[in-house]
Design a protein around this motif. Structure first.
Motif, PDB file in Angstrom:
ATOM      1  N   PHE B 496       0.501  13.224   0.047  1.00  0.00           N
ATOM      2  CA  PHE B 496       0.823  12.078  -0.796  1.00  0.00           C
ATOM      3  C   PHE B 496       1.040  10.856   0.097  1.00  0.00           C
ATOM      4  CE2 PHE B 496       4.268   9.513  -2.783  1.00  0.00           C
ATOM      5  CZ  PHE B 496       3.526   9.026  -3.854  1.00  0.00           C
ATOM      6  N   ILE B 532      -3.291  12.135  -2.529  1.00  0.00           N
ATOM      7  CA  ILE B 532      -2.842  11.404  -3.723  1.00  0.00           C
ATOM      8  C   ILE B 532      -2.266  10.058  -3.282  1.00  0.00           C
ATOM      9  CG2 ILE B 532      -1.295  11.419  -5.738  1.00  0.00           C
ATOM     10  CD1 ILE B 532      -3.178  13.731  -5.899  1.00  0.00           C
ATOM     11  N   GLU B 534      -0.543   6.247  -4.707  1.00  0.00           N
ATOM     12  CA  GLU B 534       0.143   5.669  -5.863  1.00  0.00           C
ATOM     13  C   GLU B 534       0.374   4.185  -5.647  1.00  0.00           C
ATOM     14  OE1 GLU B 534       4.247   6.828  -6.415  1.00  0.00           O
ATOM     15  OE2 GLU B 534       4.098   6.645  -8.592  1.00  0.00           O
ATOM     16  N   LYS B 560      -1.808   6.377 -10.442  1.00  0.00           N
ATOM     17  CA  LYS B 560      -2.006   7.348  -9.365  1.00  0.00           C
ATOM     18  C   LYS B 560      -3.500   7.630  -9.195  1.00  0.00           C
ATOM     19  CE  LYS B 560       2.400   9.622  -9.169  1.00  0.00           C
ATOM     20  NZ  LYS B 560       3.196  10.796  -9.263  1.00  0.00           N
ATOM     21  N   LYS B 562      -6.543  10.079  -6.822  1.00  0.00           N
ATOM     22  CA  LYS B 562      -6.706  11.212  -5.912  1.00  0.00           C
ATOM     23  C   LYS B 562      -8.062  11.131  -5.215  1.00  0.00           C
ATOM     24  CE  LYS B 562      -8.948  14.538  -8.910  1.00  0.00           C
ATOM     25  NZ  LYS B 562      -8.989  15.829  -9.544  1.00  0.00           N
TER      26      LYS B 562
END
Lengths: 80, 577
Positions: B496, B532, B534, B560, B562
């Motif tokens: 992330f 990921i 954001e 978000k 990916k």
């Protein structure tokens, strides 16, 4: 300045500090009758009066005013 | 906007106003004296800065018990800041209760106690500490001779203030509120009100409380990234006395001539700011050649052409010129300060550019410097070696902007720049700069998470994170460290992007593409399948709203995105590693 004028000025200061524009005080008003007039508000009121009238209360005086009348008498006395 | 001259009563009334839309910051206030009024003043001042300050005021004399007990109301409140007020009056009582033969080490012992508080707070929480230093208070026992006695109170008090400065250098989470400095400005008589102290145990007068509150909120504001980064300077009667176009170079007042000394001191101060990393620019209604002449030829000018990142002298209005400067430098307008002696120009700029700070300069140029210093405009939250080189970086940048115009295609231009980026995990030498970037970057910042140096260090050492910093060099010069990426391991498969920020100086030259490629490569190298990203919206980061989408990520809703490392196609970039 006479006592009556002093009361007017004091009322104005109280209204401002206690955030109550419609406040009514007389010579016989005591702090505990007035909402929010606690010991910290009292310090603010005293300091504001001092700078407004350019006078200085002694430490002994500030906690011994019996009522608003005595406070006004003291201001008149300090003003000479 | 300049916030000054507020009364305590006004601040108290601010506390009752609606702060619903402001970001919330939590602070605990405690002291060895009563802090209720201080708390009110700080809360009220924060309102002026658009901060919803949630204050927990702790009863007095509870510092030790509160910081030691990890279930205390202070830690339960989980504040962002803990403010500790210890007053000189109490310090003197402790001094008098110390045996004369132990007074040599009084400051040292007090400092150990204070440092103990800091360490306790550091053990039980992650919050920052705002610590008051001690106002100078001589006990008049030895007169001036106290300066020749190492067991005098004033000797030990000054030493303690020095020890606290040394301690704050060591402890990245401690910030000193320089109350001693405030007393230097306003004087002991203004700062201390016997009635407040003897009836309510409050060592600060009603008059000085707003000034103290301002310093506290200035620090908090700087720590959330609100910093002044650029000064736009007028010339005639601002940087020197007289009008260069009318009077000529021999007659302007700078140095020994007329009131020139006052202007020299102002220039000296500005040069110090420049050396600290504040960008100086000129915006003047003049012919360019005439305006530049003193900077090149006048022997007594302190500021030289190389100190000025952008020099704009023409006959257009100042509002357009300032907007041009801002667009070229690519900094937020709220980080700009405009100095001009002319009230007309000040008002026009203030009216047309609401976010810029425009101090109302005094009539007398001799007072400019005192006035400006009093505004405490340059509060900062970090300082690194890179700050020192910023002016030459921006000058090189402006060289690049001119070059951009000569190339037909942007690709040709980018190839010709010969850009090289170095990428590495965070290391010891870069913690200050990385932390500073997280504090300062507002525009190109995907999630705007602010980190202290201590937090950066912890992340660098934590194997749940992969960290990368990016430098950039090109044929015109070295930009230094320009981007920071923190990747958080969510599970064995997924990384992330906890933090991605970049200096706006290096926009639009393939750096964004290069960084995303590197993120994906890092995921591949470490055996992760998914990345990921954001986007957390702030008032300032709209420019990166769609950046993941543009650079090959797939939206999965809620801002978000990916990317699958096996199918990801690298973005085109001309930056080499």
């Amino acid at each position: 300045m006479n006592k009556e004028k002093v009361l007017e000025a004091v009322t104005e200061i109280l209204a401002d500090i206690l955030d109550d524009e419609s406040i009514v005080v007389t010579y016989s008003t005591i702090a505990s009758d007035v909402e929010n007039w606690d010991s910290l508000a009292h310090l603010q009121i005293i300091t504001t009066i001092e700078s407004k009238f350019n006078i200085r209360f002694s430490l002994g005086e500030i906690n011994n005013f019996a009522d608003v009348g005595e406070l006004c008498d003291s201001i008149v006395k300090h003003l000479g | 906007m300049i916030k000054n001259g507020k009364t305590f009563l006004e601040l108290k009334k601010n506390c009752k106003k609606d702060k619903g839309n402001f970001p919330e910051i939590k602070i605990t206030v405690m002291g060895d004296c009563a802090t209720q009024f201080l708390s009110k003043a700080i809360e009220g001042y924060a309102y002026e800065y658009g901060i919803n300050l949630n204050v927990l005021d702790v009863d007095y004399n509870q510092i030790a018990s509160q910081v030691m007990d990890n279930h205390s109301e202070v830690y339960e409140f989980s504040p962002d800041y803990i403010l500790i007020q210890m007053c000189a009056e109490k310090l003197y009582e402790a001094f008098c209760n110390t045996q004369p033969e132990q007074r040599y080490t009084f400051a040292q012992n007090m400092f150990v106690e204070i440092q103990n508080y800091w360490n306790m707070v550091g053990t039980h929480s992650k919050c920052r500490i705002l610590q008051f230093n001690f106002v100078e208070m001589d006990d008049a026992i030895f007169g001036n001779y106290a300066n020749k006695i190492d067991t005098s109170f004033i000797y030990q008090l000054r030493k303690l203030n020095m020890l606290m400065m040394d301690g704050a250098i060591q402890n990245k989470n401690v910030f000193i509120i320089d109350l001693a400095k405030i007393q230097n400005i306003f004087g002991r008589d203004v700062l201390f009100d016997e009635k407040f102290y003897y009836t309510a145990k409050m060592p600060l007068s009603m008059r000085v409380l707003p000034e103290v509150a301002k310093q506290v909120v200035d620090i908090i504001d700087a720590l959330r990234g609100k910093l002044k980064k650029c000064i736009v300077l007028d010339l005639d009667n601002t940087l020197w006395g007289g009008v260069i176009g009318d009077d000529g170079m021999g007659a302007i007042e700078i140095g020994e001539l007329g009131s020139g000394h006052a202007f020299s001191d102002l220039q000296m101060w500005l040069k110090e700011l420049k050396n600290r990393g504040v960008i100086l620019t000129v915006c003047s209604k003049n012919n360019e050649d005439t305006a530049k002449e003193p900077f090149m030829m006048h022997p007594e000018m302190v500021l030289r052409l190389e100190d000025i990142s952008m020099f704009v002298a023409n006959w257009d209005d100042k509002v357009s010129n300032i907007q041009y400067i801002q667009q070229t430098l690519n900094l937020g307008m709220d980080s700009f300060l405009f100095l001009d002696d002319n009230p007309f120009e000040r008002n026009m700029v203030r009216k047309m550019i609401p976010n810029i700070t425009v101090p109302e300069l005094p009539e007398d140029p001799a007072q400019y410097l005192t006035y400006l210093k009093g505004l405490n405009l340059f509060e900062t939250s970090s300082y690194s070696d890179e700050d020192k080189n910023r002016t030459s970086q921006y000058q090189a940048e402006i060289g690049r902007v001119s070059l951009q115009k000569q190339f037909v295609s942007i690709d040709d231009y980018l190839i010709d720049l010969e850009m090289v980026s170095e990428t590495k995990p965070f290391d010891l030498f870069n913690y200050p700069r990385i932390s500073q970037l997280t504090q300062r970057s507002n525009q190109f910042n995907l999630r705007t998470v602010r980190y202290t140096e201590a937090e950066i260090e912890a992340i660098a050492k934590d194997d749940r994170y992969l960290t990368i910093y990016f430098t950039l060099k090109d044929k015109f010069g070295d930009h230094g460290l320009v981007s920071v990426v923190i990747l958080e391991k969510q599970d064995n498969n997924t990384l992330f992007v906890n933090t991605w920020l970049m200096s706006c100086r290096v926009l639009k030259r393939g750096m964004e593409e290069f960084i995303v490629n590197k993120i994906i490569q890092t995921a591949r190298d470490n055996g992760f399948q998914l990345v990921i990203g954001e986007y957390l919206k702030t008032p300032k980061n709209a420019m990166v709203e769609n950046i993941y989408g543009k650079l090959g990520f797939e939206s999965i809703g809620n801002d978000k995105y990916k990317a699958d490392v096996t199918t990801f196609i690298d973005n085109k970039t001309y930056i080499k590693e």
